[in-house]
Scaffold this active site. Structure first.
Site, mmCIF file in Angstrom:
data_model
loop_
_atom_site.group_PDB
_atom_site.id
_atom_site.type_symbol
_atom_site.label_atom_id
_atom_site.label_comp_id
_atom_site.label_asym_id
_atom_site.label_seq_id
_atom_site.Cartn_x
_atom_site.Cartn_y
_atom_site.Cartn_z
ATOM 1 N N GLY A 166 4.156 28.649 5.353
ATOM 2 C CA GLY A 166 3.122 28.767 6.380
ATOM 3 C C GLY A 166 2.630 30.193 6.440
ATOM 4 O O GLY A 166 2.654 30.922 5.454
ATOM 5 N N CYS A 167 2.207 30.603 7.601
ATOM 6 C CA CYS A 167 1.675 31.959 7.787
ATOM 7 C C CYS A 167 2.727 32.996 7.419
ATOM 8 O O CYS A 167 3.867 32.937 7.881
ATOM 9 C CB CYS A 167 1.253 32.141 9.238
ATOM 10 S SG CYS A 167 0.675 33.801 9.616
ATOM 11 N N PHE A 168 2.336 33.957 6.607
ATOM 12 C CA PHE A 168 3.312 34.956 6.161
ATOM 13 C C PHE A 168 3.793 35.864 7.272
ATOM 14 O O PHE A 168 4.837 36.478 7.157
ATOM 15 C CB PHE A 168 2.841 35.753 4.946
ATOM 16 C CG PHE A 168 1.444 36.314 4.961
ATOM 17 C CD1 PHE A 168 0.809 36.756 6.103
ATOM 18 C CD2 PHE A 168 0.756 36.428 3.766
ATOM 19 C CE1 PHE A 168 -0.467 37.294 6.082
ATOM 20 C CE2 PHE A 168 -0.530 36.967 3.709
ATOM 21 C CZ PHE A 168 -1.132 37.400 4.882
ATOM 22 N N TRP A 169 3.067 35.955 8.379
ATOM 23 C CA TRP A 169 3.545 36.768 9.498
ATOM 24 C C TRP A 169 4.887 36.232 10.005
ATOM 25 O O TRP A 169 5.758 36.996 10.393
ATOM 26 C CB TRP A 169 2.556 36.770 10.651
ATOM 27 C CG TRP A 169 1.225 37.378 10.360
ATOM 28 C CD1 TRP A 169 0.879 38.208 9.320
ATOM 29 C CD2 TRP A 169 0.036 37.194 11.133
ATOM 30 N NE1 TRP A 169 -0.438 38.544 9.404
ATOM 31 C CE2 TRP A 169 -0.978 37.940 10.508
ATOM 32 C CE3 TRP A 169 -0.266 36.481 12.285
ATOM 33 C CZ2 TRP A 169 -2.276 37.986 11.017
ATOM 34 C CZ3 TRP A 169 -1.550 36.526 12.786
ATOM 35 C CH2 TRP A 169 -2.548 37.279 12.155
#
Length: 175
Positions: free
Chosen positions: A10-13
């Site tokens: 998913g979102c790398f953050w």
């Protein structure tokens, strides 16, 4: 000697924020891999048309944490049963994917996926692929959660994943 793991969940953050806290992980970079376009930008990757996934590239000390343990954490901090999505993040850039560097990493990943299949109620759709060129994301994406903890997405999506990791894997936290 450091080894490398490349994971997309998913979102790398979200994944970056967790792995920055893992004992034995010496470097974490958010970026893109798995697509055909060289040097993609965030805006290009967000279209879903480049074929890249948002990933984290981890350098880790295998004497402190194993590749296997990194993967077990990976399968705990994201949902590997949703194809091309994590929560409200939808698109191939948010796919669950492990990019392996060696045949040993591929074998370990296959073993962990098989074991995790018994943990989840739905089939695991995590892609397994050989490592491809990695493109580091723009500077403003690096260490994003630490820099923007009160930003809406960070507060409501990233923070709970980090809290879950801290609770579940207290023994794997950096001191």
């Amino acid at each position: 000697m450091a080894e490398v793991a490349i994971l997309g969940g998913g979102c790398f953050w979200c994944t970056e924020a967790v792995y920055l806290e893992v004992k034995g992980v010496t470097k974490v970079e958010s970026g893109y891999t798995g697509g055909a376009q060289p040097n993609p930008t965030y805006e290009q990757v967000c279209t879903g048309e480049t074929g890249h996934a948002e990933v984290v590239r981890l350098e880790f000390d295998p004497a402190q944490i194993s590749y296997r343990d990194l993967l077990v954490i990976f399968f705990t901090i994201h949902d590997p049963t949703t194809l091309n999505r994590q929560g409200n993040d939808v698109g191939t850039q948010y796919r669950s994917v492990i990019f392996y560097e060696t045949p040993e990493q591929e074998a370990t990943a296959r073993q962990v996926i098989a074991e995790m299949a018994h943990v989840w109620d739905a089939p695991i759709v995590t892609e397994l692929a050989p490592a491809a060129p990695f493109y580091k994301a723009e500077d403003y994406h690096q260490n994003y959660f630490a820099q923007h903890p009160l930003q809406g997405y960070c507060a409501f999506v990233v923070a709970p994943k980090v809290a879950k990791f801290r609770k579940t894997y207290a023994d794997k936290l950096k001191t």
